[in-house]
Scaffold this motif. Structure first.
Motif, PDB file in Angstrom:
ATOM      1  N   ASP A 169     100.265 -17.469  22.999  1.00 55.05           N
ATOM      2  CA  ASP A 169     101.452 -18.067  22.430  1.00 55.05           C
ATOM      3  C   ASP A 169     101.817 -17.607  21.262  1.00 55.05           C
ATOM      4  O   ASP A 169     101.223 -18.039  20.366  1.00 55.05           O
ATOM      5  CB  ASP A 169     101.609 -19.454  22.555  1.00 55.05           C
ATOM      6  CG  ASP A 169     103.116 -19.921  22.189  1.00 55.05           C
ATOM      7  OD1 ASP A 169     103.668 -19.387  21.207  1.00 55.05           O
ATOM      8  OD2 ASP A 169     103.575 -21.012  22.948  1.00 55.05           O
ATOM      9  N   ILE A 170     102.470 -16.484  20.877  1.00 52.14           N
ATOM     10  CA  ILE A 170     102.609 -15.776  19.616  1.00 52.14           C
ATOM     11  C   ILE A 170     104.067 -16.153  18.790  1.00 52.14           C
ATOM     12  O   ILE A 170     104.142 -15.746  17.687  1.00 52.14           O
ATOM     13  CB  ILE A 170     102.346 -14.257  19.597  1.00 52.14           C
ATOM     14  CG1 ILE A 170     103.556 -13.602  20.172  1.00 52.14           C
ATOM     15  CG2 ILE A 170     100.936 -13.917  20.034  1.00 52.14           C
ATOM     16  CD1 ILE A 170     103.310 -11.778  19.952  1.00 52.14           C
ATOM     17  N   ASP A 171     104.860 -16.914  19.547  1.00 52.05           N
ATOM     18  CA  ASP A 171     105.902 -17.700  18.825  1.00 52.05           C
ATOM     19  C   ASP A 171     105.378 -18.257  17.681  1.00 52.05           C
ATOM     20  O   ASP A 171     104.310 -18.822  17.620  1.00 52.05           O
ATOM     21  CB  ASP A 171     106.437 -18.569  19.889  1.00 52.05           C
ATOM     22  CG  ASP A 171     107.752 -19.274  19.590  1.00 52.05           C
ATOM     23  OD1 ASP A 171     108.950 -19.174  20.283  1.00 52.05           O
ATOM     24  OD2 ASP A 171     107.998 -20.039  18.430  1.00 52.05           O
ATOM     25  N   HIS A 173     106.138 -21.108  16.690  1.00 56.73           N
ATOM     26  CA  HIS A 173     106.176 -22.391  16.785  1.00 56.73           C
ATOM     27  C   HIS A 173     104.792 -22.851  17.718  1.00 56.73           C
ATOM     28  O   HIS A 173     104.472 -22.025  18.570  1.00 56.73           O
ATOM     29  CB  HIS A 173     107.274 -22.962  17.425  1.00 56.73           C
ATOM     30  CG  HIS A 173     108.559 -22.988  16.524  1.00 56.73           C
ATOM     31  ND1 HIS A 173     109.524 -21.994  16.569  1.00 56.73           N
ATOM     32  CD2 HIS A 173     109.105 -23.846  15.387  1.00 56.73           C
ATOM     33  CE1 HIS A 173     110.384 -22.177  15.706  1.00 56.73           C
ATOM     34  NE2 HIS A 173     110.239 -23.115  15.040  1.00 56.73           N
ATOM     35  N   HIS A 174     104.283 -23.969  17.637  1.00 52.48           N
ATOM     36  CA  HIS A 174     103.317 -24.507  18.549  1.00 52.48           C
ATOM     37  C   HIS A 174     103.936 -24.537  19.580  1.00 52.48           C
ATOM     38  O   HIS A 174     104.771 -25.180  20.215  1.00 52.48           O
ATOM     39  CB  HIS A 174     102.660 -25.671  17.938  1.00 52.48           C
ATOM     40  CG  HIS A 174     101.551 -26.206  18.779  1.00 52.48           C
ATOM     41  ND1 HIS A 174     101.441 -27.311  19.243  1.00 52.48           N
ATOM     42  CD2 HIS A 174     100.588 -25.832  19.436  1.00 52.48           C
ATOM     43  CE1 HIS A 174     100.371 -27.594  20.155  1.00 52.48           C
ATOM     44  NE2 HIS A 174      99.648 -26.427  20.051  1.00 52.48           N
ATOM     45  N   GLY A 175     103.010 -23.836  20.850  1.00 57.56           N
ATOM     46  CA  GLY A 175     103.176 -24.173  22.196  1.00 57.56           C
ATOM     47  C   GLY A 175     102.879 -25.546  22.940  1.00 57.56           C
ATOM     48  O   GLY A 175     101.919 -25.241  23.731  1.00 57.56           O
ATOM     49  N   SER A 192      97.599 -20.885  20.913  1.00 52.52           N
ATOM     50  CA  SER A 192      98.944 -20.796  20.193  1.00 52.52           C
ATOM     51  C   SER A 192      98.550 -20.486  18.949  1.00 52.52           C
ATOM     52  O   SER A 192      97.509 -21.225  18.228  1.00 52.52           O
ATOM     53  CB  SER A 192      99.668 -22.212  20.423  1.00 52.52           C
ATOM     54  OG  SER A 192     100.731 -21.883  19.429  1.00 52.52           O
ATOM     55  N   HIS A 194     100.320 -20.135  15.420  1.00 59.21           N
ATOM     56  CA  HIS A 194     101.994 -20.757  14.767  1.00 59.21           C
ATOM     57  C   HIS A 194     101.725 -21.344  13.483  1.00 59.21           C
ATOM     58  O   HIS A 194     100.525 -21.418  12.698  1.00 59.21           O
ATOM     59  CB  HIS A 194     102.197 -21.841  15.567  1.00 59.21           C
ATOM     60  CG  HIS A 194     101.122 -22.948  16.133  1.00 59.21           C
ATOM     61  ND1 HIS A 194     100.304 -22.734  17.015  1.00 59.21           N
ATOM     62  CD2 HIS A 194     100.715 -24.032  15.040  1.00 59.21           C
ATOM     63  CE1 HIS A 194      99.205 -23.827  16.732  1.00 59.21           C
ATOM     64  NE2 HIS A 194      99.385 -24.473  15.639  1.00 59.21           N
TER      65      HIS A 194
END
Ligand code: ZLV
Ligand code: CA
Ligand code: ZN
Length: 373
Positions: A169-171, A173-175, A192, A194
């Motif tokens: 998860d490279i968003d 925010h934390h996944g 994740s 973040h």
């Protein structure tokens, strides 16, 4: 293996939904992405598919019956009553009860479920659903612009066929929703990366590593503001290498939230389009069945740029792409340079202060080496 069979899920209705004019989340970004992908003539190079919309029953593989039933009935008019005055299902202003919210969720989730099946039945090597990636949605409530967790539903589908799935998860925010769903299992590893520290949702410390059988199978990489391509890559590559070595995933899901790009309205990181896409290229090089989903991204023109370029990376044609944008319906959005690029800013990289990035990398690698190989 350089040419991959790519399945691209797109529903032409998705861009018409609106969270509200002042809301940061703009479903229109999927339409603009699609327009660019089309203008670059990528559509004939992949299987372009419109997924069956996810039924309420499919959604209850993760969510509670009560919550899904609520979502299928909620409208802007009845929301106060159905949420018990805003105390259940949709708490706060992040998740408005917008017109068509259930259909929007069924498009997003239907795409990720279909993408998972397409990989598992061997008809595709890479499957893309830019309308997915809604990683905060919880079993019994919406959170952080996410109502139905398409990622959890897609991974559950994969687990019917294969023993182990890796989620990255490279968003920015934390996944948290995906992590929580699989926190106690060793069949899904979640990783994740973040921004952490006075930032939504507040979870995802380095020391959060999973529980019970799942101990060690959640990986969290907390970052500070201003991370550059070079710094990001210096943790992404060794951590992913180590995970692939010790976990040996049968499939990988990469959440490509584009709010980690420089100039994002909510982010604060400093990745360029190329730095963000490097994650796609790196995962692709592992030659493991691979699903790409969207996620956050609030500077709409940059989201469209990144996801377009990442579609090219899936097709392995990124080096043939002319970074001067071709004419398209949204051309004027991309001025003054009219290029497929997201440039870095002069923001300082706080991860390089007092060696915090080195510490995070070393600690994460040490945790991973404690897992049985
Ligand atoms: O990109 O919000 O900080 C995946 C994703 O990861 C909060 N929400 C909540 C917790 C209490 N606060 C504030 C509530 C504000 C509600 C309205 C906004 C309105 C306009 C512009 C920005 C925001 C906003 N909301 C910025 N950050 C938030 C976060 C949620 C972030 C979700 C990220 C989703 C799609
Ligand atoms: Ca993340
Ligand atoms: Zn985000």
């Amino acid at each position: 293996m350089s040419k991959r069979r790519v399945a691209y899920y797109y529903d032409p209705d998705v861009g018409a939904y609106s969270y509200g004019v002042t809301h940061a989340m703009k479903p229109q970004r999927m339409r603009i992405t699609h327009e660019l992908v089309s203008a670059y003539d990528m559509l004939p190079k992949m299987h372009v598919l419109r997924a069956k919309r996810a039924s309420a029953e499919k959604m209850t593989r993760f969510h509670t019956d009560e919550y899904v039933d609520f979502l299928s009935k909620v409208t802007p008019e009845n929301a106060r009553r159905l949420t018990y005055q805003g105390t259940r299902f949709l708490v706060g202003d992040d998740n408005p009860p917008f017109e068509g919210v259930f259909e929007f969720c069924s498009i997003s989730a239907g795409g990720s479920i279909a993408a998972a099946n397409r990989l598992m039945d061997g008809h595709a090597d890479i499957a893309i659903n830019w309308a997915g990636g809604l990683h905060h949605a919880k079993k019994r409530e919406a959170s952080g612009f996410c109502y139905i967790n398409d990622i959890v539903l897609g991974i559950l589908e994969m687990l019917r066929y294969v023993p182990r799935v890796l989620y990255i998860d490279i968003d920015c925010h934390h996944g948290d929703g995906v992590e929580e769903a699989f926190y106690t299992t060793d069949r899904v590893m979640t990783c994740s990366i973040h921004k952490f520290g006075e930032f939504f949702p507040g979870t995802g410390q380095l020391s959060d590593r999973g529980r019970g059988k799942g101990r060690g199978y959640a990986v969290n990489i907390p970052l500070k503001d201003g991370i550059t391509d070079e710094s990001y890559r210096s943790v992404f590559e060794p951590v992913i290498d180590k995970i692939v070595e010790v976990f040996r995933p049968s499939a990988i899901v990469l959440q490509c939230g584009a709010d980690s790009l420089s100039g994002d309205k909510l982010g604060g990181l400093n990745l360029t389009m190329h730095g963000h896409a490097h994650c796609v290229q790196y995962v692709r090089s592992k030659n493991i069945p691979f699903m790409l989903v969207g996620g956050g991204g609030y500077t709409v023109k940059n989201v469209a740029r990144a996801w377009t370029y990442e579609t090219a990376c899936a097709l392995n044609i990124e080096n043939d792409i002319d970074l001067n944008l071709p004419w398209n319906e949204y051309f004027e959005w991309f001025g003054p340079r009219y290029r497929l690029e997201v440039l870095p800013s002069n923001l300082e990289d706080y991860n390089l202060k007092d060696g915090s990035l080195d510490k995070v990398r070393e600690e994460a690698l040490r945790h991973l080496s404690e897992l049985r190989p």
